[in-house]
Motif scaffolding. Structure first.
Motif, PDB file in Angstrom:
ATOM      1  N   ILE A 165       0.840  -1.208   0.000  1.00 52.91           N
ATOM      2  CA  ILE A 165       0.000   0.000   0.000  1.00 52.91           C
ATOM      3  C   ILE A 165       0.874   1.257   0.000  1.00 52.91           C
ATOM      4  N   LEU A 166       2.005   1.175   0.679  1.00 55.87           N
ATOM      5  CA  LEU A 166       2.838   2.374   0.836  1.00 55.87           C
ATOM      6  C   LEU A 166       3.815   2.588  -0.315  1.00 55.87           C
ATOM      7  N   GLN A 167       4.221   1.496  -0.951  1.00 60.46           N
ATOM      8  CA  GLN A 167       5.274   1.614  -1.970  1.00 60.46           C
ATOM      9  C   GLN A 167       5.001   2.670  -3.054  1.00 60.46           C
ATOM     10  N   PRO A 168       3.764   2.794  -3.598  1.00 63.62           N
ATOM     11  CA  PRO A 168       3.554   3.788  -4.661  1.00 63.62           C
ATOM     12  C   PRO A 168       3.909   5.216  -4.245  1.00 63.62           C
ATOM     13  N   PHE A 169       3.888   5.493  -2.956  1.00 63.30           N
ATOM     14  CA  PHE A 169       4.184   6.852  -2.509  1.00 63.30           C
ATOM     15  C   PHE A 169       5.687   7.148  -2.528  1.00 63.30           C
ATOM     16  N   ALA A 170       6.486   6.138  -2.878  1.00 63.37           N
ATOM     17  CA  ALA A 170       7.915   6.377  -3.074  1.00 63.37           C
ATOM     18  C   ALA A 170       8.158   7.139  -4.374  1.00 63.37           C
ATOM     19  N   PHE A 171       7.116   7.233  -5.202  1.00 62.73           N
ATOM     20  CA  PHE A 171       7.186   8.060  -6.411  1.00 62.73           C
ATOM     21  C   PHE A 171       6.451   9.365  -6.112  1.00 62.73           C
ATOM     22  N   PRO A 172       7.158  10.484  -6.064  1.00 61.36           N
ATOM     23  CA  PRO A 172       6.471  11.752  -5.744  1.00 61.36           C
ATOM     24  C   PRO A 172       5.670  12.232  -6.955  1.00 61.36           C
ATOM     25  N   ALA A 173       4.582  11.544  -7.233  1.00 60.11           N
ATOM     26  CA  ALA A 173       3.756  11.833  -8.419  1.00 60.11           C
ATOM     27  C   ALA A 173       3.224  13.261  -8.369  1.00 60.11           C
ATOM     28  N   MET A 174       3.096  13.879  -9.548  1.00 63.47           N
ATOM     29  CA  MET A 174       2.514  15.209  -9.623  1.00 63.47           C
ATOM     30  C   MET A 174       1.003  15.117  -9.399  1.00 63.47           C
ATOM     31  N   VAL A 175       0.514  15.922  -8.486  1.00 60.94           N
ATOM     32  CA  VAL A 175      -0.926  15.956  -8.219  1.00 60.94           C
ATOM     33  C   VAL A 175      -1.396  17.404  -8.334  1.00 60.94           C
ATOM     34  N   SER A 176      -2.698  17.577  -8.550  1.00 56.37           N
ATOM     35  CA  SER A 176      -3.203  18.939  -8.767  1.00 56.37           C
ATOM     36  C   SER A 176      -3.855  19.476  -7.498  1.00 56.37           C
ATOM     37  N   GLY A 177      -3.817  20.796  -7.369  1.00 58.89           N
ATOM     38  CA  GLY A 177      -4.516  21.421  -6.244  1.00 58.89           C
ATOM     39  C   GLY A 177      -3.637  22.170  -5.267  1.00 58.89           C
ATOM     40  N   TRP A 178      -2.363  22.221  -5.579  1.00 52.68           N
ATOM     41  CA  TRP A 178      -1.425  22.949  -4.707  1.00 52.68           C
ATOM     42  C   TRP A 178      -1.696  24.453  -4.825  1.00 52.68           C
ATOM     43  N   MET A 179      -1.303  25.214  -3.885  1.00 53.25           N
ATOM     44  CA  MET A 179      -1.423  26.688  -3.807  1.00 53.25           C
ATOM     45  C   MET A 179      -2.628  27.242  -4.584  1.00 53.25           C
ATOM     46  N   ARG A 180      -3.524  27.811  -3.857  1.00 54.96           N
ATOM     47  CA  ARG A 180      -4.751  28.396  -4.426  1.00 54.96           C
ATOM     48  C   ARG A 180      -5.519  27.385  -5.271  1.00 54.96           C
ATOM     49  N   GLY A 181      -5.306  26.105  -4.947  1.00 58.45           N
ATOM     50  CA  GLY A 181      -5.996  25.042  -5.683  1.00 58.45           C
ATOM     51  C   GLY A 181      -5.690  25.062  -7.165  1.00 58.45           C
ATOM     52  N   SER A 182      -4.598  25.649  -7.565  1.00 60.29           N
ATOM     53  CA  SER A 182      -4.404  25.970  -8.978  1.00 60.29           C
ATOM     54  C   SER A 182      -3.073  25.514  -9.548  1.00 60.29           C
ATOM     55  N   HIS A 183      -2.330  24.711  -8.804  1.00 62.17           N
ATOM     56  CA  HIS A 183      -0.996  24.305  -9.261  1.00 62.17           C
ATOM     57  C   HIS A 183      -0.810  22.790  -9.208  1.00 62.17           C
ATOM     58  N   TRP A 184       0.141  22.330 -10.013  1.00 59.49           N
ATOM     59  CA  TRP A 184       0.633  20.963  -9.904  1.00 59.49           C
ATOM     60  C   TRP A 184       1.791  20.937  -8.918  1.00 59.49           C
ATOM     61  N   GLY A 185       1.884  19.858  -8.169  1.00 58.76           N
ATOM     62  CA  GLY A 185       3.031  19.703  -7.275  1.00 58.76           C
ATOM     63  C   GLY A 185       3.206  18.248  -6.912  1.00 58.76           C
ATOM     64  N   PRO A 186       4.401  17.867  -6.471  1.00 54.20           N
ATOM     65  CA  PRO A 186       4.666  16.460  -6.145  1.00 54.20           C
ATOM     66  C   PRO A 186       4.098  16.072  -4.782  1.00 54.20           C
ATOM     67  N   PHE A 187       3.550  14.874  -4.704  1.00 55.61           N
ATOM     68  CA  PHE A 187       3.076  14.331  -3.422  1.00 55.61           C
ATOM     69  C   PHE A 187       4.272  14.157  -2.493  1.00 55.61           C
ATOM     70  N   TYR A 188       4.161  14.732  -1.292  1.00 53.98           N
ATOM     71  CA  TYR A 188       5.270  14.723  -0.335  1.00 53.98           C
ATOM     72  C   TYR A 188       4.833  13.896   0.878  1.00 53.98           C
ATOM     73  N   PRO A 189       5.383  12.683   1.050  1.00 51.84           N
ATOM     74  CA  PRO A 189       4.969  11.853   2.184  1.00 51.84           C
ATOM     75  C   PRO A 189       5.510  12.427   3.481  1.00 51.84           C
ATOM     76  N   SER A 190       4.633  12.615   4.463  1.00 52.13           N
ATOM     77  CA  SER A 190       5.147  13.184   5.708  1.00 52.13           C
ATOM     78  C   SER A 190       4.467  12.584   6.926  1.00 52.13           C
ATOM     79  N   ALA A 191       5.179  12.679   8.041  1.00 52.98           N
ATOM     80  CA  ALA A 191       4.611  12.313   9.332  1.00 52.98           C
ATOM     81  C   ALA A 191       3.491  13.294   9.641  1.00 52.98           C
ATOM     82  N   GLN A 192       2.552  12.855  10.465  1.00 46.02           N
ATOM     83  CA  GLN A 192       1.453  13.731  10.822  1.00 46.02           C
ATOM     84  C   GLN A 192       1.969  15.074  11.377  1.00 46.02           C
ATOM     85  N   ASP A 193       2.932  14.999  12.290  1.00 42.52           N
ATOM     86  CA  ASP A 193       3.439  16.236  12.898  1.00 42.52           C
ATOM     87  C   ASP A 193       4.313  17.043  11.960  1.00 42.52           C
ATOM     88  N   ASP A 194       4.636  16.472  10.827  1.00 39.52           N
ATOM     89  CA  ASP A 194       5.478  17.177   9.856  1.00 39.52           C
ATOM     90  C   ASP A 194       4.636  17.568   8.641  1.00 39.52           C
TER      91      ASP A 194
END
Ligand code: F6R
Ligand code: MG
Ligand code: MG
Length: 378
Positions: free
Chosen positions: A252-281
């Motif tokens: 389940i977790l392995q695909p997140f090793a690829f920082p795929a481009m996803v839509s909705g960053w900044m003002r819901g209007s940009h593409w950006g890479p998925f960044y896996p992070s700890a809850q507190d991070d």
């Protein structure tokens, strides 16, 4: 075995210093409402979590999906949290609560909901995926990898309960329609739809092994379409059942090793890479991002979430915060490289979404202002 409904309902009802993190008092407010819900028997158990500025309520109960008492409890929790946010004049206080009053179900009122009902297996491991600064179709790529790609999930080949594949429910968020596609035989049809992340989103995934049933569910409410105008994003959540005839936690977790481009960053209007992070991070700190993904693992037994402690003792790591692990540092570095690279395009495509996908734009006004200055091109 006990039949249980797991409801993950989330909303952004305010945050500190930008779209960053809810205030602790907001969590206190949510906890006291949910504790009341346990006491009065609306829910059996709960935990709260967050990714960036979104609060997630993870609740167990026996009332099935779309239950109005459970949804009202979630609504009331968010209302109380929004009240706290309003008292402090926090940013975007109450932003995802689009209706004046609750009416039957949170769907269409702003919060996102991922709910599943199943008969508990002998051991019931669950992974909750929480994302910020992106939209539900961001899960299309990783979920298709997890449940339909044998190069990711070896279990599809060597576990006989998975060998026949999975059934995907795909929604057309614009036409409000859904379709079932069975894999592996329908894999190319599936990908023909879900590659278009502006319109199609995976909603549910079912095991073909009848003794298992539901395998995954995603919140697919599209806030901008609900409100008819931009009111904040529909940062999605998902629930996945793991192991024993379903993909292993590691698959389940392995695909997140690829920082795929996803839509909705900044003002819901940009593409950006998925960044896996700890809850507190998960505070989005670079250009309001990059889009975050948090993965939390826990167990359900007899309708109760196992091992939660109010005050975490040493050695208590429940829920398991998968991306806290240092093995993801490498992915984070890569994600930041891609984030900085794409940001160097500034307001040019492909950094920004096409005009019809921008969450808001001044273009019509600019066109109007300059309409008389256009001449025939040479
Ligand atoms: C919100 C988000 C942010 C905001 C941005 C502008 O979920 O992703 O990037 O869109 O901070 O916010 P406003 O328009 O509220 O100033
Ligand atoms: Mg926000
Ligand atoms: Mg958010």
């Amino acid at each position: 075995m006990k039949k249980v409904t797991l409801s993950l309902i989330k909303a952004d009802v305010g945050s500190v210093a930008g779209h960053t993190a809810p205030h602790p008092r907001m969590f206190q407010a949510v906890h006291s409402v949910l504790k009341g819900g346990v006491k009065s028997g609306v829910i059996e158990d709960f935990m709260t979590a967050r990714c960036g500025d979104d609060i997630s309520l993870i609740m167990t109960h026996d009332k099935g999906e779309n239950n109005s008492a459970v949804h009202k409890l979630a609504w009331d929790s968010f209302m109380e949290a929004a009240e706290e946010a309003k008292k402090m004049h926090l940013y975007g206080a109450g932003q995802d609560l689009l209706a004046e009053a609750f009416s039957g179900n949170v769907r269409g009122l702003g919060p996102g909901a991922a709910e599943m009902t199943f008969e508990e297996r002998k051991s019931e491991p669950i992974i909750a995926l929480l994302a910020d600064k992106t939209e539900p179709s961001a899960f299309n790529l990783p979920l298709s990898r997890i449940f339909a790609d044998p190069y990711t999930t070896t279990g599809l080949i060597i576990d006989k309960r998975m060998h026949d594949g999975f059934i995907f429910d795909v929604v057309d968020v614009k036409a409000h329609k859904k379709i079932k596609i069975s894999t592996p035989e329908g894999l190319h049809d599936l990908l023909a739809f879900i590659g278009d992340i502006t319109r199609y989103a995976i909603k549910r995934i079912w095991s073909k092994d009848k003794s298992i049933g539901i395998a995954a569910v995603v919140s697919t409410e599209k806030l901008s379409l609900i409100a008819g105008k931009y009111v904040g994003k529909d940062d999605p959540v998902a629930l996945i059942r793991a192991q024993s005839g379903l993909p292993a936690a590691g698959e389940i977790l392995q695909p997140f090793a690829f920082p795929a481009m996803v839509s909705g960053w900044m003002r819901g209007s940009h593409w950006g890479p998925f960044y896996p992070s700890a809850q507190d991070d998960s505070n989005p700190t670079f250009f309001d991002g990059p889009p975050r993904i948090v993965a939390l693992g826990f167990h359900i037994r007899d309708g109760k979430i196992q091992g939660l402690e109010e005050k975490p003792e040493p050695g208590n790591h429940i829920p398991v915060d998968y991306f806290k692990d240092s093995s993801w540092d490498y992915v984070r570095r890569q994600a930041m490289e891609y984030a900085i690279y794409i940001r160097r395009h500034g307001p040019f495509m492909p950094a920004i979404l096409p005009p019809e996908e921008l969450e808001y734009t001044t273009l019509p006004e600019i066109q109007k202002k300059l309409q008389d200055r256009w001449e025939e091109a040479d």
